[in-house]
Each structure stands twice: as C-alpha cells, then as structure tokens.
Design a protein around this motif. Structure first.
Motif, PDB file in Angstrom:
ATOM      1  N   ALA A 102       0.830  -1.212   0.000  1.00 14.56           N
ATOM      2  CA  ALA A 102       0.000   0.000   0.000  1.00 14.56           C
ATOM      3  C   ALA A 102       0.860   1.256   0.000  1.00 14.56           C
ATOM      4  CB  ALA A 102      -0.933  -0.008   1.214  1.00 14.56           C
ATOM      5  N   GLU A 103       1.966   1.221   0.712  1.00 12.81           N
ATOM      6  CA  GLU A 103       2.842   2.388   0.767  1.00 12.81           C
ATOM      7  C   GLU A 103       3.499   2.667  -0.575  1.00 12.81           C
ATOM      8  OE1 GLU A 103       5.412   1.471   4.033  1.00 12.81           O
ATOM      9  OE2 GLU A 103       3.842   1.856   5.533  1.00 12.81           O
ATOM     10  N   GLU A 104       3.521   1.660  -1.446  1.00 10.24           N
ATOM     11  CA  GLU A 104       4.086   1.846  -2.785  1.00 10.24           C
ATOM     12  C   GLU A 104       3.049   2.298  -3.802  1.00 10.24           C
ATOM     13  OE1 GLU A 104       7.275   1.651  -3.581  1.00 10.24           O
ATOM     14  OE2 GLU A 104       7.777   1.174  -1.508  1.00 10.24           O
ATOM     15  N   VAL A 105       1.801   1.889  -3.620  1.00  9.48           N
ATOM     16  CA  VAL A 105       0.805   2.126  -4.685  1.00  9.48           C
ATOM     17  C   VAL A 105      -0.294   3.115  -4.304  1.00  9.48           C
ATOM     18  CG1 VAL A 105       1.215  -0.182  -5.613  1.00  9.48           C
ATOM     19  CG2 VAL A 105      -0.674   0.164  -4.025  1.00  9.48           C
ATOM     20  N   LEU A 106      -0.393   3.494  -3.027  1.00 12.93           N
ATOM     21  CA  LEU A 106      -1.449   4.417  -2.611  1.00 12.93           C
ATOM     22  C   LEU A 106      -0.853   5.697  -2.043  1.00 12.93           C
ATOM     23  CD1 LEU A 106      -4.186   2.332  -0.718  1.00 12.93           C
ATOM     24  CD2 LEU A 106      -4.327   3.327  -3.007  1.00 12.93           C
ATOM     25  N   PRO A 107      -1.450   6.841  -2.367  1.00 10.70           N
ATOM     26  CA  PRO A 107      -1.010   8.096  -1.749  1.00 10.70           C
ATOM     27  C   PRO A 107      -1.522   8.187  -0.316  1.00 10.70           C
ATOM     28  CG  PRO A 107      -2.917   8.492  -3.130  1.00 10.70           C
ATOM     29  CD  PRO A 107      -2.547   7.037  -3.320  1.00 10.70           C
ATOM     30  N   GLY A 108      -1.093   9.184   0.385  1.00 10.77           N
ATOM     31  CA  GLY A 108      -1.596   9.419   1.727  1.00 10.77           C
ATOM     32  C   GLY A 108      -0.721   8.809   2.800  1.00 10.77           C
ATOM     33  N   ARG A 109      -1.246   8.833   4.016  1.00  8.38           N
ATOM     34  CA  ARG A 109      -0.531   8.304   5.173  1.00  8.38           C
ATOM     35  C   ARG A 109      -1.457   7.392   5.961  1.00  8.38           C
ATOM     36  NH1 ARG A 109       1.566  13.232   8.563  1.00  8.38           N
ATOM     37  NH2 ARG A 109       2.528  11.503   9.710  1.00  8.38           N
ATOM     38  N   GLY A 110      -0.894   6.609   6.844  1.00 11.83           N
ATOM     39  CA  GLY A 110      -1.694   5.775   7.728  1.00 11.83           C
ATOM     40  C   GLY A 110      -1.809   4.341   7.256  1.00 11.83           C
ATOM     41  N   ILE A 148       3.778 -12.217  -9.365  1.00 13.18           N
ATOM     42  CA  ILE A 148       2.322 -12.344  -9.511  1.00 13.18           C
ATOM     43  C   ILE A 148       1.630 -11.851  -8.243  1.00 13.18           C
ATOM     44  CG2 ILE A 148       0.429 -14.024  -9.603  1.00 13.18           C
ATOM     45  CD1 ILE A 148       1.519 -13.570 -12.314  1.00 13.18           C
ATOM     46  N   LEU A 149       2.158 -12.224  -7.077  1.00 13.46           N
ATOM     47  CA  LEU A 149       1.550 -11.795  -5.817  1.00 13.46           C
ATOM     48  C   LEU A 149       1.581 -10.278  -5.704  1.00 13.46           C
ATOM     49  CD1 LEU A 149       0.307 -12.361  -3.060  1.00 13.46           C
ATOM     50  CD2 LEU A 149       2.630 -12.604  -2.143  1.00 13.46           C
ATOM     51  N   PHE A 150       2.703  -9.665  -6.050  1.00 15.37           N
ATOM     52  CA  PHE A 150       2.790  -8.204  -5.988  1.00 15.37           C
ATOM     53  C   PHE A 150       1.759  -7.562  -6.917  1.00 15.37           C
ATOM     54  CE2 PHE A 150       4.470  -4.145  -7.569  1.00 15.37           C
ATOM     55  CZ  PHE A 150       4.562  -3.457  -6.370  1.00 15.37           C
ATOM     56  N   GLN A 151       1.577  -8.130  -8.107  1.00 12.97           N
ATOM     57  CA  GLN A 151       0.592  -7.600  -9.053  1.00 12.97           C
ATOM     58  C   GLN A 151      -0.826  -7.739  -8.499  1.00 12.97           C
ATOM     59  OE1 GLN A 151       1.449  -9.811 -12.628  1.00 12.97           O
ATOM     60  NE2 GLN A 151       3.434  -8.823 -12.933  1.00 12.97           N
ATOM     61  N   LEU A 152      -1.124  -8.905  -7.903  1.00 13.87           N
ATOM     62  CA  LEU A 152      -2.449  -9.125  -7.323  1.00 13.87           C
ATOM     63  C   LEU A 152      -2.733  -8.116  -6.211  1.00 13.87           C
ATOM     64  CD1 LEU A 152      -2.619 -13.029  -7.032  1.00 13.87           C
ATOM     65  CD2 LEU A 152      -4.185 -11.595  -8.331  1.00 13.87           C
ATOM     66  N   LEU A 153      -1.786  -7.987  -5.291  1.00 14.83           N
ATOM     67  CA  LEU A 153      -1.980  -7.073  -4.170  1.00 14.83           C
ATOM     68  C   LEU A 153      -2.083  -5.630  -4.655  1.00 14.83           C
ATOM     69  CD1 LEU A 153       0.490  -8.553  -1.501  1.00 14.83           C
ATOM     70  CD2 LEU A 153      -2.005  -8.715  -1.542  1.00 14.83           C
ATOM     71  N   SER A 154      -1.242  -5.262  -5.617  1.00 17.98           N
ATOM     72  CA  SER A 154      -1.277  -3.895  -6.140  1.00 17.98           C
ATOM     73  C   SER A 154      -2.639  -3.581  -6.758  1.00 17.98           C
ATOM     74  CB  SER A 154      -0.177  -3.702  -7.192  1.00 17.98           C
ATOM     75  OG  SER A 154       1.100  -3.872  -6.624  1.00 17.98           O
ATOM     76  N   LEU A 155      -3.187  -4.539  -7.503  1.00 17.75           N
ATOM     77  CA  LEU A 155      -4.482  -4.340  -8.159  1.00 17.75           C
ATOM     78  C   LEU A 155      -5.597  -4.174  -7.127  1.00 17.75           C
ATOM     79  CD1 LEU A 155      -5.953  -4.270 -10.897  1.00 17.75           C
ATOM     80  CD2 LEU A 155      -6.249  -6.744 -10.706  1.00 17.75           C
ATOM     81  N   LEU A 156      -5.651  -5.067  -6.145  1.00 16.09           N
ATOM     82  CA  LEU A 156      -6.703  -5.001  -5.132  1.00 16.09           C
ATOM     83  C   LEU A 156      -6.576  -3.747  -4.271  1.00 16.09           C
ATOM     84  CD1 LEU A 156      -6.758  -8.755  -4.059  1.00 16.09           C
ATOM     85  CD2 LEU A 156      -8.564  -7.533  -5.269  1.00 16.09           C
ATOM     86  N   ILE A 157      -5.355  -3.421  -3.880  1.00 15.56           N
ATOM     87  CA  ILE A 157      -5.151  -2.258  -3.024  1.00 15.56           C
ATOM     88  C   ILE A 157      -5.471  -0.966  -3.760  1.00 15.56           C
ATOM     89  CG2 ILE A 157      -3.359  -0.904  -1.860  1.00 15.56           C
ATOM     90  CD1 ILE A 157      -2.062  -3.633  -1.104  1.00 15.56           C
ATOM     91  N   SER A 158      -5.026  -0.853  -5.004  1.00 16.32           N
ATOM     92  CA  SER A 158      -5.260   0.385  -5.752  1.00 16.32           C
ATOM     93  C   SER A 158      -6.735   0.594  -6.071  1.00 16.32           C
ATOM     94  CB  SER A 158      -4.436   0.396  -7.046  1.00 16.32           C
ATOM     95  OG  SER A 158      -4.804  -0.689  -7.885  1.00 16.32           O
ATOM     96  N   HIS A 159      -7.488  -0.511  -6.254  1.00 22.99           N
ATOM     97  CA  HIS A 159      -8.915  -0.391  -6.571  1.00 22.99           C
ATOM     98  C   HIS A 159      -9.775  -0.182  -5.323  1.00 22.99           C
ATOM     99  CE1 HIS A 159      -8.103  -1.588 -10.706  1.00 22.99           C
ATOM    100  NE2 HIS A 159      -9.368  -1.372 -10.982  1.00 22.99           N
ATOM    101  N   TYR A 160      -9.453  -0.873  -4.241  1.00 25.98           N
ATOM    102  CA  TYR A 160     -10.383  -0.924  -3.110  1.00 25.98           C
ATOM    103  C   TYR A 160      -9.835  -0.371  -1.797  1.00 25.98           C
ATOM    104  CZ  TYR A 160     -12.654  -4.209  -6.295  1.00 25.98           C
ATOM    105  OH  TYR A 160     -13.243  -4.800  -7.392  1.00 25.98           O
ATOM    106  N   GLY A 161      -8.543  -0.104  -1.743  1.00 21.60           N
ATOM    107  CA  GLY A 161      -7.949   0.317  -0.480  1.00 21.60           C
ATOM    108  C   GLY A 161      -7.820   1.813  -0.341  1.00 21.60           C
ATOM    109  N   GLU A 162      -7.610   2.241   0.877  1.00 25.40           N
ATOM    110  CA  GLU A 162      -7.277   3.624   1.180  1.00 25.40           C
ATOM    111  C   GLU A 162      -6.367   3.616   2.406  1.00 25.40           C
ATOM    112  OE1 GLU A 162     -10.645   5.942   2.308  1.00 25.40           O
ATOM    113  OE2 GLU A 162     -11.336   4.515   3.806  1.00 25.40           O
TER     114      GLU A 162
END
Length: 277
Positions: A102-110, A148-162
């Motif tokens: 998340a720290e690599e693919v999402l902006p913000g803090r926390g 593959i795992l990094f791609q999966l996590l990046s996709l899910l986090i970027s679409h649904y995470g904050e």
C-alpha cells in the motif's frame, strides 16, 4: 458411505515472504464455522455461491465476487445450494505485507483500510485475478510467484484500499479485551479457564464472557481454539507431527485436535502438512 464431494487444498507456500497460506477449493458440504485469521483474507469466487457472515453481516458471494476480509474479523461460509456448491481461491497475506505494498501504490498516510464493503461483484476483475491465481498456485518458479503476488496485491489495493489514520477492528477493541486476547496469545498452550482470563483483566467471569463475545463475535473458548489452530498450522508446516502439535498447542489429544482441524479447514492435519512440503 457418503461420497466426499469437497475438494479443499490449503497450504503454506514457502516461495512467499512469511510462507503465505494459499487455498483452492470446491465446496459442497463443508461449512466453515465462525473463525478469524491473523492475516487478510483475499478471495475470488469462480462458480456457484457461498452464503457467509462477516462481522455479523450476512451476504452471498456468487461467481465474479471479490472478497477482502480484515485480520481478526470473524466470518463463516457455506453453500447457498448444497448440490451446486461453490469454487473459489483465496490467499492470506500478512497485514505488514499488505501495508508495505500500500505504501508503494497508494497516496496518503496511515494504515491500509478496505472499508466496510466486504464483497464486490466485479466479474472482469475476478476473471483476471483467477487467471493470476492459477499461475500463483501452479508455478514452480519462486520469482514468478512473487511477481504475480505483488501484481495481485497492487491491483486489489489500488482499486479498493485507502490509507487512513483509522485503525482496523482489532486495534479498536477495548483495552481490557485487548489484554484478554494478549493473555490468550501467551497462554494458549496451557490449560486456561475463563476465570484465569477474567482475573487477568480485572473483570467478573460472567461480565467478561458477555463483553468478550460482544467485542470479538466469538466466545472466549472459540477464540482460544482459533489461536491454537493458527499455531498448529505453523508447526505442521515445519514438519512437527500431528500428535506433537496437538500437545504443544494445548489440545486434549490428537483425536480431538484432528476433529477440530477438519471442521475448520475441511482437511486433516496430515493432509495440510503434506501440502506444505
């Protein structure tokens, strides 16, 4: 003799940091009792439909559903229609791994947070995730699986995470319940009574039992059983025998341990250990 229709494969994959658990399953008769994981649950549904309850909220995961459950959230699962069942795959990345991505693919803090929406009906995304998960579970190339795992996590986090300053459910628990959980995490391998835990946090037994059930969604006994099962999987993956594992994590005997393990995971301790080799 009743024909066994469930085909459940759960294992710890040594190719991943922390030996992440991976699951591929076709379920008909198996019912997952209320339980939780120390890790995130990220699941994709391929066929049929699963009725579930997550944090006391009931829902249905049909084909094309993507599900994300936070660590510590109590959930269940069973077929909507027994003769139809459901097929799905799931992987269980640690909170620290998900946070690092998340720290690599999402902006913000926390801390990373996926909100209150546990299930998303997203057929196009689910199809892509299932293709990737197939490679993830079949490849013998450790580097390929990590990518593959990094791609999966990046996709899910970027679409649904904050990333928010809000903590996850476990960190928001009352301080006395947090202390009780810490006590169970420390003493799980011993004979533990409700009185022992209640005394450790300064509450009466009946008040403590009601408060614990309300706060966690599980009785203190079921919560302790979950801790023991989580520890048991780690020992089995290391090659410790089922009989020694049962003793080390606090079950009465191997028979009792095997029965509880099958109820929760749909497979025997021996089958799980073999799949982790």
């Amino acid at each position: 003799m009743k024909e066994k229709r469930d085909d459940i494969k759960l294992w710890k994959d040594k190719a991943f940091q922390g030996e992440m658990e991976v699951l591929r399953a076709s379920c008909f008769d198996h019912r997952y009792p209320p339980h939780f994981h120390d890790e995130f649950v990220m699941a994709v549904f391929a066929r049929g439909a699963q009725r579930n309850q997550v944090c006391r909220k009931t829902g249905v995961a049909a084909a094309g559903t993507v599900m994300i459950i936070h660590p510590g959230d109590v959930h269940t699962g069973e077929a909507v229609e027994r003769d139809l069942g459901w097929d799905y795959c799931a992987f269980y990345p640690s909170a620290s791994l998900v946070q690092s991505v998340a720290e690599e693919v999402l902006p913000g803090r926390g801390q990373i947070n996926f909100g209150r929406e546990i299930m998303r009906h997203a057929p196009h995304m689910a199809k892509g995730l299932l293709r990737s998960a197939s490679v993830l579970t079949q490849s013998q190339d450790a580097m390929e699986k990590e990518c593959i795992l990094f791609q999966l996590l990046s996709l899910l986090i970027s679409h649904y995470g904050e990333r928010t300053t809000r903590g996850m459910a476990a960190s928001n628990a009352r301080a006395d319940i947090r202390r009780a959980i810490d006590y169970l995490q420390t003493h799980y391998h011993q004979t533990v009574s409700v009185g022992d835990v209640a005394s450790a946090v300064g509450l009466s037994e009946f008040h403590f039992m009601r408060l614990f059930q309300t706060s966690t969604g599980l009785s203190v006994h079921r919560f302790l059983t979950q801790i023991r099962l989580i520890r048991a999987k780690s020992l089995l993956a290391l090659g410790v025998s089922a009989s020694q594992t049962a003793q080390d994590v606090g079950f009465f005997d191997q028979s009792h341990f095997s029965r509880i393990f099958r109820t929760h995971f749909g497979m025997t301790p021996g089958a799980f250990a073999s799949a982790c080799r």
